[in-house]
Design an enzyme around this catalytic site. Sequence first.
Site, PDB file in Angstrom:
ATOM      1  N   CYS A 107       0.911  -0.964   0.000  1.00 32.19           N
ATOM      2  CA  CYS A 107      -0.094  -0.085   0.007  1.00 32.19           C
ATOM      3  C   CYS A 107       0.794   1.091   0.007  1.00 32.19           C
ATOM      4  O   CYS A 107       1.505   1.560   0.901  1.00 32.19           O
ATOM      5  CB  CYS A 107      -1.034   0.010   1.271  1.00 32.19           C
ATOM      6  SG  CYS A 107      -2.100   1.503   1.173  1.00 32.19           S
ATOM      7  N   GLU A 113      -3.626   0.728  -6.041  1.00 31.82           N
ATOM      8  CA  GLU A 113      -2.583  -0.170  -6.291  1.00 31.82           C
ATOM      9  C   GLU A 113      -2.193  -0.068  -7.805  1.00 31.82           C
ATOM     10  O   GLU A 113      -3.239  -0.114  -8.500  1.00 31.82           O
ATOM     11  CB  GLU A 113      -2.903  -1.723  -5.859  1.00 31.82           C
ATOM     12  CG  GLU A 113      -3.164  -1.689  -4.390  1.00 31.82           C
ATOM     13  CD  GLU A 113      -1.835  -2.009  -3.566  1.00 31.82           C
ATOM     14  OE1 GLU A 113      -0.849  -1.911  -4.134  1.00 31.82           O
ATOM     15  OE2 GLU A 113      -1.920  -2.192  -2.296  1.00 31.82           O
TER      16      GLU A 113
END
Length: 223
Positions: A2, A103
């Site tokens: 992340c 992402e």
Amino acid sequence: MCGRFSFSPLTKIIEDRFDVKVDPSQYKQRYNCAPSQNLAVISNNRSEELSFYRWGLIPLWAKDKSIGNKMINAKAETITEKASFKNSFKRKRCLVLSDGFFEWKKINPKEKIPYRIKMRDDSLFAMAGIWDTWKNEESDYINSFAIITTVPNDLMENIHLRMPVILERKDEQNWLHDNNPDILKTLLKPYAAELMTAYPISTLVNSPTNDSPEILNPVEYLF
DNA sequence: CCAGACGTTGTT
DNA sequence: GTCTGG
DNA sequence: CCAGACGTTGTT
DNA sequence: GTCTGG
């Protein structure tokens, strides 16, 4: 992993959802939160208010704060073993507030497409974080944090090999205030995939200098 | 004992 | 500060 | 995570 | 290629 996320609710929404006081002079809506920036967290030592910590954990012993550029995530599987993280895991935990994260999916060796991942019902959520305090040569204190990652759920599997630990709402206060490491570790698991959704977005998100609502817009990619 | 590292992800 | 490697 | 820089000496 | 900055 992340490495980028958003958090853009209005002040009052945050106060109601997380039961914290928000200083309006410090808080601002953010659509592209990046490492090294001061971002909204709820810390276990000041859980009654919204705090702003620097993303990228700078351990107590660091000589230079640039070490924090590498410490943006901590693996849930090994967090209790790593010298840099284990102390924070024991005593310094926080909630990293978000309404979606980003992402980059690798579609071939040269190309990647950014995705936004969020809750199906658009609700706010908290990612599990650890923090530390570091003092530089001028005796300025910097509070910094890392986001804990885990294996992907069925939704994330199609996009990336890792995902941030998202806490169930009922576990948020436990993450902050329960000091039993065995119980804490059970909270570090992938979030229920059926409650989440993901869609491709434009490469506007790539540059951390872009921080506008358009970043969240869906985009079609032709192959 | 002291010295030196302390991280994740992805790619090879 | 704390762990690993020598 | 991605983007962007990455160096020294000497002179202005 | 690798590190720093955001």
